[in-house]
Design a protein around this motif. Structure first.
Motif, short mmCIF file in Angstrom:
data_model
loop_
_atom_site.label_atom_id
_atom_site.label_comp_id
_atom_site.label_asym_id
_atom_site.label_seq_id
_atom_site.Cartn_x
_atom_site.Cartn_y
_atom_site.Cartn_z
N VAL A 102 53.54 40.29 -13.14
CA VAL A 102 54.40 40.72 -14.24
C VAL A 102 55.89 40.59 -13.89
O VAL A 102 56.70 40.14 -14.71
N ASN A 106 58.66 38.05 -15.79
CA ASN A 106 59.91 38.45 -16.45
C ASN A 106 61.11 37.67 -15.92
O ASN A 106 62.03 37.33 -16.68
N HIS A 157 52.22 46.34 -19.22
CA HIS A 157 53.12 45.25 -19.64
C HIS A 157 52.47 44.27 -20.63
O HIS A 157 53.07 43.24 -20.96
N GLU A 160 54.37 42.47 -23.44
CA GLU A 160 55.44 41.49 -23.12
C GLU A 160 54.91 40.05 -23.20
O GLU A 160 55.68 39.10 -23.18
#
Ligand code: ADP
Ligand code: 5GP
Length: 202
Positions: A102, A106, A157, A160
């Motif tokens: 994760v 990002n 997450h 996202e």
């Protein structure tokens, strides 16, 4: 023709490698980004196939020299995606596939967001993840425990990502992943518009 990036994340043991190795065998024009890691190789893993295995000193040298598009510390080990081979694959119009966590996702999104389609893959529940990690037989009980704890944080997450897949039945999960890949191939992002118009006018 412009390439794209497919990022796959999800708890360790959810089946990412299993699904991706089949996708890489069955679909054309893909480039799998082989990450560099300080984690020790598991039985059956080979340098330059699953990962580039290195030590912390070399990894940090790579960070200083700007080698990585993204890197992160996951379960106490460093993992990173090398930038140059990814740029070459994108130039060649390929879909570059990253199996990254994760944090790395990002970072990659902040740098190359417009090219990325992202998928979060998990198991139906935590006990199935525990079963698979134990059954895989590659990690100690302590390592499995750490990966299970980390998985809970990763699940937070999900939103996202563009897509969410539960890898319960392997075949149907694979087919869904393949559909995502095939829909990427239809994106206008990858079109050579000049050529299309030239041909269309003929
Ligand atoms: P990851 O790459 O996400 O860490 P793996 O691909 O190594 O996960 O899968 C973990 C274990 O689970 C492996 O032993 C694999 O054979 C098994 N596995 C993967 N997908 C399924 C599934 N749908 N059902 C049952 N077992 C699976
Ligand atoms: P494993 O040790 O099970 O192979 O991988 C552990 C975790 O590290 C997985 O979540 C995997 O997606 C992630 N990972 C593997 N390579 C990279 C990478 O290059 N960068 C980042 N950020 N994570 C990675």
């Amino acid at each position: 023709m412009k390439g794209q990036i497919l990022i796959v994340s999800g708890p360790s043991g959810s089946g990412k490698s299993t699904l991706l190795s089949r996708l890489l065998k069955e679909e054309k024009d893909l480039y799998f980004s082989i990450s560099t890691t300080t984690r020790a190789p598991r039985q059956g893993e080979a340098h330059g196939v699953n990962y580039y295995f290195t030590d912390e000193k070399e990894f940090k040298k790579g960070i200083d020299e700007g080698e990585f598009l993204e890197w992160a510390c996951v379960h106490n080990n460093y993992y990173g995606t090398s930038l140059k081979p990814v740029l070459r694959a994108l130039d060649a119009g390929k879909i570059a596939i990253f199996d990254i966590d994760v944090q790395g996702f990002n970072i990659a999104k902040s740098k190359l967001g417009g090219l990325i389609t992202s998928v979060f893959i998990t198991t139906a529940n935590k006990s199935e993840l525990n079963f698979r990690l134990s059954n895989r037989g590659t990690d100690s009980a302590q390592t499995i425990q750490k990966r299970l704890e980390n998985a809970v944080g990763e699940m937070e997450h999900i939103l996202e990502y563009d897509y969410f897949l539960v890898n319960d039945d392997l075949q149907s999960c694979y087919e869904n992943l393949r559909s995502i890949l095939r829909s990427m191939r239809l994106r206008t992002l990858s079109l050579n518009v000049e050529e299309i118009i030239k041909n269309w006018n003929n």
